[in-house]
Design a protein around this motif. Structure first.
Motif, PDB file in Angstrom:
ATOM      1  N   SER A 221       0.846  -1.192   0.000  1.00 14.06           N
ATOM      2  CA  SER A 221       0.000   0.000   0.000  1.00 14.06           C
ATOM      3  C   SER A 221       0.881   1.242   0.000  1.00 14.06           C
ATOM      4  CB  SER A 221      -0.909   0.011   1.232  1.00 14.06           C
ATOM      5  OG  SER A 221      -1.592   1.241   1.340  1.00 14.06           O
ATOM      6  N   ASN A 223       0.708   5.576   0.356  1.00 10.13           N
ATOM      7  CA  ASN A 223      -0.024   6.816   0.580  1.00 10.13           C
ATOM      8  C   ASN A 223       0.902   7.998   0.353  1.00 10.13           C
ATOM      9  OD1 ASN A 223      -0.519   9.055   3.044  1.00 10.13           O
ATOM     10  ND2 ASN A 223      -2.226   8.665   1.661  1.00 10.13           N
ATOM     11  N   ALA A 261      -3.590   4.241  -1.434  1.00  7.68           N
ATOM     12  CA  ALA A 261      -4.629   4.561  -0.461  1.00  7.68           C
ATOM     13  C   ALA A 261      -4.807   6.075  -0.386  1.00  7.68           C
ATOM     14  CB  ALA A 261      -4.265   4.005   0.906  1.00  7.68           C
ATOM     15  N   TYR A 298      -6.329  -1.755   6.048  1.00  5.64           N
ATOM     16  CA  TYR A 298      -4.943  -1.900   6.474  1.00  5.64           C
ATOM     17  C   TYR A 298      -4.630  -3.301   6.994  1.00  5.64           C
ATOM     18  CZ  TYR A 298      -3.448   2.780   5.425  1.00  5.64           C
ATOM     19  OH  TYR A 298      -3.090   3.923   4.743  1.00  5.64           O
ATOM     20  N   THR A 301      -3.042  -5.400   4.241  1.00  2.00           N
ATOM     21  CA  THR A 301      -1.738  -5.023   3.694  1.00  2.00           C
ATOM     22  C   THR A 301      -0.617  -5.851   4.301  1.00  2.00           C
ATOM     23  OG1 THR A 301      -1.373  -3.292   5.350  1.00  2.00           O
ATOM     24  CG2 THR A 301      -2.544  -2.658   3.342  1.00  2.00           C
ATOM     25  N   THR A 304       3.171  -1.174   4.091  1.00  2.13           N
ATOM     26  CA  THR A 304       2.642   0.142   3.745  1.00  2.13           C
ATOM     27  C   THR A 304       3.780   1.141   3.727  1.00  2.13           C
ATOM     28  OG1 THR A 304       0.443  -0.256   4.685  1.00  2.13           O
ATOM     29  CG2 THR A 304       1.144   2.025   4.483  1.00  2.13           C
ATOM     30  N   GLY A 306       4.300   5.203   3.338  1.00  3.07           N
ATOM     31  CA  GLY A 306       3.411   6.339   3.422  1.00  3.07           C
ATOM     32  C   GLY A 306       4.081   7.605   3.886  1.00  3.07           C
ATOM     33  N   GLY A 311      -0.975   7.374   8.017  1.00  3.18           N
ATOM     34  CA  GLY A 311      -0.740   6.374   6.993  1.00  3.18           C
ATOM     35  C   GLY A 311       0.343   5.390   7.399  1.00  3.18           C
ATOM     36  N   GLN A 312       1.049   5.702   8.481  1.00  3.80           N
ATOM     37  CA  GLN A 312       2.037   4.790   9.063  1.00  3.80           C
ATOM     38  C   GLN A 312       1.578   4.273  10.427  1.00  3.80           C
ATOM     39  OE1 GLN A 312       5.736   4.255   7.352  1.00  3.80           O
ATOM     40  NE2 GLN A 312       3.772   4.002   6.328  1.00  3.80           N
ATOM     41  N   PRO A 315      -1.462   1.343  10.216  1.00  2.20           N
ATOM     42  CA  PRO A 315      -1.018  -0.032   9.957  1.00  2.20           C
ATOM     43  C   PRO A 315      -0.076  -0.556  11.038  1.00  2.20           C
ATOM     44  CG  PRO A 315      -0.082   1.503   8.356  1.00  2.20           C
ATOM     45  CD  PRO A 315      -1.137   2.245   9.100  1.00  2.20           C
ATOM     46  N   ARG A 320       0.944  -4.304  11.178  1.00  2.29           N
ATOM     47  CA  ARG A 320       1.327  -4.475   9.785  1.00  2.29           C
ATOM     48  C   ARG A 320       2.622  -3.723   9.515  1.00  2.29           C
ATOM     49  NH1 ARG A 320      -2.320  -8.021  10.985  1.00  2.29           N
ATOM     50  NH2 ARG A 320      -3.523  -8.790   9.217  1.00  2.29           N
ATOM     51  N   ILE A 322       5.599  -1.425   8.056  1.00  7.19           N
ATOM     52  CA  ILE A 322       5.603  -0.087   7.472  1.00  7.19           C
ATOM     53  C   ILE A 322       7.006   0.280   7.014  1.00  7.19           C
ATOM     54  CG2 ILE A 322       3.660   0.725   8.862  1.00  7.19           C
ATOM     55  CD1 ILE A 322       5.777   2.223  10.620  1.00  7.19           C
TER      56      ILE A 322
END
Length: 396
Positions: A221, A223, A261, A298, A301, A304, A306, A311-312, A315, A320, A322
């Motif tokens: 993902s 962003n 995203a 999220y 994912t 990610t 971002g 956006g960090q 997730p 998840r 990052i």
């Protein structure tokens, strides 16, 4: 007002109805509070309580969940942090409220509220702040100045001193914010500042029944944030986006599925650029989504990258992996606080493509170890939050 409506229609025609309805609901809550008051013993929460930015939607909801989880369900009255606080609002709060919570989010910024009575986003005159009799809690608030951003209005200096003096708890979301805000305070007030990370960083603790074990997949993902674009990209928008597209295409060539995203409607600006630079991707628009949809996305994912703080943090809070596209000091502050400055690259510096590829591959190479690192960092954050909330126990 008409100018704002026209701008919103041009920026986000498809999302305009949902955005307008959410903003109308926020104004309606303020009108209802002024007409009917609030329940006795309730808690006033000043925040951004409308859709249009996925990070705001997640963080203000998570803030209330954090207090409800520790102290039991509170009777919340949600008020808009950027609307001017009326003197009569303080009268109602003093008469009925148990406490006032302000935050979280990057509220300490000089230019987000035109003509702010305070010089920052909580739009309350110092005279009314001084009349507030209920306990005041600042939770996970960020010092949010961008690179090269000018200073605060003159009124800010006196206002922030009074705010910290009056608060029973002042929690800032990263230690970088503590350092920056301390420069505006006398030493005895700077000593009141506590590190209180954003509740989105511990979503797995706040909603354990929702957070599932990660699937073994390859879903990347991305962003990218458009607001204050020149400050974020140091005047090199196309060059930076090309490096990001090239790095993402490298992952796609290795079998990763790429999704962009949209946290804010303005982020759509980057879609044509990414396509021009040869990146194929799906688009998921969560700007107007509720928390369940944001979380569901999220959770799907596997990595990610971002530019937006949430956006960090979202997730990360869902365990998840990052990797940060740093374009704002707050992004580095978060990585410093979790002890992983290697999980990010400064996109304001030329030629970051190879470093971004290496960083993504490094995080993705051993997902079990990456997850263990995230879990350990989350557990430290959760313990810190519990110690901080203990300081608020007499209020709630």
């Amino acid at each position: 007002m008409l100018g704002k409506i026209w701008k919103a229609l041009r920026t986000d025609p498809a999302g305009f109805p949902a955005r307008a309805a959410s903003a109308a609901a926020e104004r309606g809550r303020l009108r209802a509070f002024r007409l009917k008051g609030m329940p006795a013993g309730g808690v006033v929460h000043y925040g951004v309580h409308r859709n249009g930015n996925a990070g705001d939607t997640a963080l203000f909801t998570a803030t209330r969940q954090l207090f409800d989880t520790r102290f039991g369900p509170q009777n919340w009255t949600r008020l808009p942090v950027r609307s001017a606080v009326a003197a009569s609002d303080i009268d109602r709060i003093n008469a009925r409220a148990k406490a006032v919570v302000v935050g979280g989010g990057g509220l300490i910024i000089p230019d987000s509220v035109s003509g702010s009575l305070s010089g920052w986003q909580w739009n309350i005159a110092i005279e009314d702040l001084r009349r507030l009799e209920r306990p005041l809690v600042l939770n996970a608030v960020g010092y949010n100045n961008f690179h090269g951003q000018s200073g605060f209005a003159e009124r800010f200096a006196e206002h922030v001193v009074e705010t910290v003096r009056k608060s029973v708890f002042v929690g800032l979301r990263n230690t970088g914010s503590i350092r920056s805000l301390s420069e505006h305070l006398p030493p005895e007030l700077a000593a009141k500042l506590r590190h209180q990370p954003c509740p989105t960083t511990v979503l797995s603790h706040l909603m354990p029944d929702v957070v599932s074990a990660p699937a073994t997949g390859r879903h990347l993902s991305i962003n990218l944030a458009y607001d204050r674009v020149e400050r974020r990209f140091n005047g090199r928008v196309e060059e930076c986006v090309k490096d990001i597209a090239d790095a993402a295409r490298h992952m796609a060539d290795k079998g990763w599925r790429v999704t962009v995203a949209i946290h804010d409607p303005r982020d759509r600006f980057f879609l044509p650029l990414l396509r021009r630079f040869g990146l194929g991707f799906d688009v998921v628009d969560i700007a107007h989504a509720g928390v369940p949809a944001i979380v569901k996305f999220y959770l799907s994912t596997d990595l990610t990258i971002g530019m937006r703080g949430h956006g960090q943090m979202v997730p990360f809070g869902l365990k998840r992996p990052i990797f940060t596209l740093s374009s704002h000091p707050k992004m580095n502050y978060f990585l410093e606080d979790i002890g992983r400055t290697d999980w990010g690259v400064d996109i304001r510096e030329p030629g970051f493509r190879d470093e971004l590829i290496a960083g993504m591959e490094g995080v993705a190479a051993d997902p079990d170890q990456t997850r263990a690192t995230i879990v350990a960092a989350q557990d430290r954050i959760w313990a810190l939050m519990q110690d901080n909330l203990a300081l608020c126990a007499q209020v709630f």
